[in-house]
Design a protein around this motif. Structure first.
Motif, PDB file in Angstrom:
ATOM      1  N   VAL A  50      39.105  38.296  41.025  1.00  0.00           N
ATOM      2  CA  VAL A  50      38.213  38.674  42.117  1.00  0.00           C
ATOM      3  C   VAL A  50      38.578  37.799  43.304  1.00  0.00           C
ATOM      4  CG1 VAL A  50      35.825  38.771  42.900  1.00  0.00           C
ATOM      5  CG2 VAL A  50      36.375  39.266  40.494  1.00  0.00           C
ATOM      6  N   GLN A  51      38.971  38.436  44.416  1.00  0.00           N
ATOM      7  CA  GLN A  51      39.328  37.641  45.588  1.00  0.00           C
ATOM      8  C   GLN A  51      38.912  38.332  46.879  1.00  0.00           C
ATOM      9  OE1 GLN A  51      43.437  36.400  45.819  1.00  0.00           O
ATOM     10  NE2 GLN A  51      43.061  35.079  47.560  1.00  0.00           N
ATOM     11  N   ASP A  52      39.548  39.411  47.210  1.00  0.00           N
ATOM     12  CA  ASP A  52      39.299  40.024  48.514  1.00  0.00           C
ATOM     13  C   ASP A  52      38.148  41.026  48.454  1.00  0.00           C
ATOM     14  OD1 ASP A  52      40.963  41.685  46.892  1.00  0.00           O
ATOM     15  OD2 ASP A  52      41.481  42.865  48.649  1.00  0.00           O
ATOM     16  N   PHE A  53      37.530  41.226  49.593  1.00  0.00           N
ATOM     17  CA  PHE A  53      36.507  42.260  49.745  1.00  0.00           C
ATOM     18  C   PHE A  53      36.391  42.602  51.224  1.00  0.00           C
ATOM     19  CE2 PHE A  53      34.129  38.290  50.166  1.00  0.00           C
ATOM     20  CZ  PHE A  53      33.269  38.534  51.231  1.00  0.00           C
ATOM     21  N   TYR A  54      35.761  43.734  51.479  1.00  0.00           N
ATOM     22  CA  TYR A  54      35.483  44.151  52.842  1.00  0.00           C
ATOM     23  C   TYR A  54      33.996  43.966  53.066  1.00  0.00           C
ATOM     24  CZ  TYR A  54      34.957  47.018  57.010  1.00  0.00           C
ATOM     25  OH  TYR A  54      34.674  47.447  58.278  1.00  0.00           O
ATOM     26  N   GLY A  55      33.623  43.307  54.162  1.00  0.00           N
ATOM     27  CA  GLY A  55      32.210  43.125  54.457  1.00  0.00           C
ATOM     28  C   GLY A  55      32.007  42.618  55.863  1.00  0.00           C
ATOM     29  N   ALA A  56      30.834  42.877  56.402  1.00  0.00           N
ATOM     30  CA  ALA A  56      30.488  42.474  57.761  1.00  0.00           C
ATOM     31  C   ALA A  56      31.493  43.020  58.770  1.00  0.00           C
ATOM     32  CB  ALA A  56      30.361  40.951  57.862  1.00  0.00           C
ATOM     33  N   GLY A  57      32.010  44.220  58.488  1.00  0.00           N
ATOM     34  CA  GLY A  57      32.901  44.904  59.430  1.00  0.00           C
ATOM     35  C   GLY A  57      34.349  44.465  59.390  1.00  0.00           C
ATOM     36  N   GLN A  58      34.760  43.713  58.359  1.00  0.00           N
ATOM     37  CA  GLN A  58      36.154  43.249  58.319  1.00  0.00           C
ATOM     38  C   GLN A  58      36.564  42.852  56.908  1.00  0.00           C
ATOM     39  OE1 GLN A  58      36.247  39.820  60.866  1.00  0.00           O
ATOM     40  NE2 GLN A  58      34.629  38.785  59.769  1.00  0.00           N
ATOM     41  N   GLU A  59      37.869  42.718  56.713  1.00  0.00           N
ATOM     42  CA  GLU A  59      38.382  42.175  55.461  1.00  0.00           C
ATOM     43  C   GLU A  59      38.056  40.693  55.421  1.00  0.00           C
ATOM     44  OE1 GLU A  59      39.948  43.400  52.654  1.00  0.00           O
ATOM     45  OE2 GLU A  59      39.480  45.360  53.489  1.00  0.00           O
ATOM     46  N   ASP A  60      37.583  40.221  54.290  1.00  0.00           N
ATOM     47  CA  ASP A  60      37.274  38.806  54.147  1.00  0.00           C
ATOM     48  C   ASP A  60      38.517  38.059  53.674  1.00  0.00           C
ATOM     49  OD1 ASP A  60      34.998  36.657  53.816  1.00  0.00           O
ATOM     50  OD2 ASP A  60      36.323  36.483  52.077  1.00  0.00           O
ATOM     51  N   THR A  61      38.807  36.937  54.313  1.00  0.00           N
ATOM     52  CA  THR A  61      39.962  36.118  53.934  1.00  0.00           C
ATOM     53  C   THR A  61      39.533  34.693  53.574  1.00  0.00           C
ATOM     54  OG1 THR A  61      40.372  35.538  56.245  1.00  0.00           O
ATOM     55  CG2 THR A  61      41.558  37.456  55.375  1.00  0.00           C
ATOM     56  N   THR A  64      41.038  31.698  49.307  1.00  0.00           N
ATOM     57  CA  THR A  64      42.495  31.527  49.282  1.00  0.00           C
ATOM     58  C   THR A  64      43.081  31.704  47.890  1.00  0.00           C
ATOM     59  OG1 THR A  64      42.236  29.138  49.074  1.00  0.00           O
ATOM     60  CG2 THR A  64      42.494  30.026  51.306  1.00  0.00           C
ATOM     61  N   VAL A  65      42.260  31.545  46.862  1.00  0.00           N
ATOM     62  CA  VAL A  65      42.698  31.787  45.482  1.00  0.00           C
ATOM     63  C   VAL A  65      41.638  32.647  44.800  1.00  0.00           C
ATOM     64  CG1 VAL A  65      44.060  29.657  45.269  1.00  0.00           C
ATOM     65  CG2 VAL A  65      41.664  29.648  44.618  1.00  0.00           C
ATOM     66  N   PRO A  66      42.048  33.480  43.859  1.00  0.00           N
ATOM     67  CA  PRO A  66      41.073  34.354  43.198  1.00  0.00           C
ATOM     68  C   PRO A  66      40.224  33.616  42.165  1.00  0.00           C
ATOM     69  CG  PRO A  66      43.234  34.685  42.232  1.00  0.00           C
ATOM     70  CD  PRO A  66      43.413  33.737  43.390  1.00  0.00           C
ATOM     71  N   PHE A  67      39.058  34.153  41.906  1.00  0.00           N
ATOM     72  CA  PHE A  67      38.269  33.746  40.750  1.00  0.00           C
ATOM     73  C   PHE A  67      38.879  34.490  39.569  1.00  0.00           C
ATOM     74  CE2 PHE A  67      35.206  33.479  44.282  1.00  0.00           C
ATOM     75  CZ  PHE A  67      34.874  32.130  44.175  1.00  0.00           C
ATOM     76  N   ILE A  68      39.068  33.814  38.462  1.00  0.00           N
ATOM     77  CA  ILE A  68      39.732  34.413  37.303  1.00  0.00           C
ATOM     78  C   ILE A  68      38.757  34.395  36.125  1.00  0.00           C
ATOM     79  CG2 ILE A  68      41.678  34.244  35.705  1.00  0.00           C
ATOM     80  CD1 ILE A  68      43.199  32.799  37.992  1.00  0.00           C
ATOM     81  N   TYR A  69      38.600  35.556  35.492  1.00  0.00           N
ATOM     82  CA  TYR A  69      37.694  35.703  34.359  1.00  0.00           C
ATOM     83  C   TYR A  69      38.445  36.320  33.188  1.00  0.00           C
ATOM     84  CZ  TYR A  69      34.265  35.173  38.076  1.00  0.00           C
ATOM     85  OH  TYR A  69      33.553  34.711  39.151  1.00  0.00           O
TER      86      TYR A  69
END
Length: 185
Positions: A50-61, A64-69
């Protein structure tokens, strides 16, 4: 003279008001697309990122590293216990979402909570999943969430339960939604 932000339950009340005002001005920024990817490893073991998502009108950056499950099953379900099983992950997500909803919405109302703990239990019969009960439920038959809330009176506890039920995951589970499954093109 500089003033310190007033926080309630760990949330900055001015920041909450700012988010609400921004949403009132531009409702489109409230639309989010959350994402996860998954890779099968072996047997019941697979790994989600889990790392990137779109929210508040833009891609979130911001990540810098993903959450790993890691996901797996216990040996009784033919796994090797390299992670919680996906049903347990769903229950974990539900508790986390309901707790955050409760605490954040309480903070927005100025309700200070002393402590919150919770427990979730879910009943599932795997015979439906295995095709042994063709008309059986293939998922959870019932989920029970219990909260222990300290630092507020009984009326506020009831209000806090109502706030917890505003959780997006809670509402996703209790209301039918469209889930689309496809092959990558």
């Amino acid at each position: 003279m500089e003033t310190l932000a007033k926080t309630v339950n760990g949330f900055d009340q001015e920041a909450i008001a700012g988010v609400v005002a921004a949403l009132q001005t531009n409702p489109e920024i409230g639309n989010f697309e959350l994402r996860a990817t998954n890779q099968w490893i072996d047997g019941a073991h697979n790994r989600s990122y889990v790392q990137d998502f779109y929210g508040a009108g833009q891609e979130d950056t911001s990540r810098t590293v993903p959450f790993i499950y890691d996901n797996d099953e216990p040996p009784v379900l033919l796994g090797t216990n390299k992670g919680a099983n996906p049903g347990e992950v769903l229950l974990h997500g539900l508790l986390g979402c309901m707790t955050t909803a409760m605490v954040l919405l309480a903070a927005a109302r100025g309700i200070k909570i002393g402590a919150v703990s919770s427990r979730v239990e879910g009943d599932i019969d795997i015979k439906g999943f295995l095709g042994m009960a063709p008309h059986g439920v293939k998922g959870f038959q019932q989920i029970r969430v219990t909260f222990d809330i300290e630092g507020v009176d009984e009326a506020q506890k009831e209000e806090l339960l109502t706030l917890a039920k505003q959780s997006p995951l809670y509402n996703s589970l209790i209301h039918p939604m469209d889930v689309q499954v496809a092959l990558k093109e």
